[in-house]
Scaffold this active site. Structure first.
Site, PDB file in Angstrom:
ATOM      1  CG  ASP A  30      -7.390  -4.433  -1.934  1.00 60.93           C
ATOM      2  OD1 ASP A  30      -7.754  -5.503  -2.429  1.00 60.93           O
ATOM      3  OD2 ASP A  30      -7.786  -4.044  -0.829  1.00 60.93           O
TER       4      ASP A  30
ATOM      5  CG  ASP B 213      -2.107  -1.011   0.913  1.00 63.27           C
ATOM      6  OD1 ASP B 213      -2.524  -1.134  -0.254  1.00 63.27           O
ATOM      7  OD2 ASP B 213      -2.556  -1.672   1.866  1.00 63.27           O
TER       8      ASP B 213
ATOM      9  CB  THR C 283     -12.255 -13.917   0.558  1.00 60.06           C
ATOM     10  OG1 THR C 283     -12.571 -12.516   0.529  1.00 60.06           O
ATOM     11  CG2 THR C 283     -12.841 -14.531   1.828  1.00 60.06           C
TER      12      THR C 283
END
Ligand code: GLY
Length: 392
Positions: free
Chosen positions: A169, A108, A229
């Protein structure tokens, strides 16, 4: 403030933007240089809790730059230097974070540095912010795994539970590398984007156009292993925010690489998302739920999807299809403005209500989120200022 275009489907353009700016201003005055937590608790942001050596309100985790991004957007919307100065305080702190090697073990870094130091460079030509952005891109490149050709999402690279795993993401972290390639001319960054996005296109998007949240590769052989997941309902369900990241992230990846298969991947994610929305157009937290369910909504997914659909419309090669993406984005934004914002700015610290961070861990369920707020303002900016230049 300069004149804003209307938000199609609402009569409240000015009041929607003004309400968002009122809340951003109040949060800025409340928090100063301290960072709010990932989500609200009872619709109020608290200071980010201390962890390890990082004190309360410190710059850790993956979401702090969504505050900074809101500040840059607020400055662009108003020209008020209070917002710019606050964004610059964050920018200096992000430069410090990368140089101190503080909490960098995450993909991230793309979210974190695109909305802080890269935005500072794009908007102000800030040289130190440019250097810090390249340092962050280099830290992200250390997570690129051969022979799989992916960037590991989470954790220390030696952590066996996370080794060889990436998540949808991660597409939104690629623009930091694309930017670094443009700035430096070093094609290693661009090659990583090309290989990572190709792997996600091939393995994280399923045949029916839904997506896995996460996918594992064998770190030794590079072979794809399995989807799973982390924040969705089931391994084979479709986590709403992941699908929205797919719409936006594949559209950005197409723009970066020119690979038409990535454009098609963005379209496929968009079609699936749009076909699995409830009547008011704002997704349940997992797309397995449909009208009549009392499962919580994830308004942050809608805000991301609005931005993704508008980006997709910009790169779409078919004019009628582009108009359709735009119309669906406008309808979703109108639903957020009309039904998911607080009645009065003072009622909540969040700009949009009813998001979900991580339902399986009962974390941030039916709350505001920093990223939902950021993408809501980006959506307002994209619609009311169509000539806005994105930070991604
Ligand atoms: N990137 C983590 C999330 O969307 O929750």
């Amino acid at each position: 403030m300069t004149t804003l275009s209307p938000i199609p489907g609402t009569t409240t353009t000015d009041s929607a933007v003004q309400a968002a700016l009122t809340t951003i201003r109040r949060n800025t005055e409340t928090f100063g240089a301290a960072y709010p937590d990932d989500t609200t608790a009872g619709d109020r942001y608290e200071r980010r809790p201390a962890e390890g050596a990082i004190p309360e309100g410190g710059n850790r985790g993956w979401t702090t730059s969504f505050r900074t991004g809101q500040l840059w957007l607020a400055w662009e919307l108003t020209g008020d230097d209070a917002f710019k100065n606050a964004a610059l305080v964050d920018t200096r702190d992000f430069a410090r974070r990368v140089r101190a090697e503080e909490d960098l073990e995450t993909h991230d870094l793309g979210f974190l540095y695109t909305l802080s130091t890269v935005a500072a460079w794009r908007l102000l030509g800030d040289e130190d912010a440019r250097r810090a952005s390249i340092e962050a891109a280099d830290a992200l490149m250390r997570r690129f795994l051969e022979p799989a050709g992916i960037i590991q999402a989470w954790g220390d690279l030696s952590d066996p539970a996370q080794r060889g795993r990436t998540i949808i993401d991660s597409l939104m972290n690629m623009p930091l590398l694309t930017w670094a390639a443009e700035q430096t001319g070093d094609q290693r960054y661009a090659d990583a984007v090309r290989r990572h996005t190709a792997q996600l296109r091939e393995h994280i998007v399923r045949e029916d156009d839904s997506t896995f949240h996460t996918f594992y590769w064998d770190a030794q052989t590079g072979e794809p292993v399995r989807g799973a997941t982390e924040q969705g309902a089931f391994d084979h369900s479709c986590w709403a925010r992941g699908q929205a990241w797919g719409v936006y992230g594949f559209a950005l990846s197409y723009a970066a690489t020119g690979d038409e298969r990535l454009l098609e991947a963005s379209r496929r994610c968009a079609r699936y998302l749009l076909a699995h929305l409830p009547a008011d157009g704002v997704p349940f937290w997992d797309l397995v739920y449909t009208d009549g369910s009392d499962a919580p909504r994830d308004s942050s997914s809608a805000a991301i999807a609005v931005c993704g659909l508008l980006e997709l419309a910009q790169v779409e090669t078919d004019a009628a299809t582009a108009a359709e993406w735009t119309a669906r984005a406008h309808a979703m934004l109108a639903a957020l403005v009309d039904h998911y914002t607080p009645a009065r700015p003072e009622d909540s610290d969040a700009l949009i209500l009813h998001s979900v961070y991580d339902l399986p861990r009962d974390n941030g369920v039916d709350e505001g989120t920093l990223w939902g707020d950021y993408f809501f303002v980006e959506a307002l900016m994209r619609v009311t200022r169509p000539d806005w230049k994105k930070y991604w």
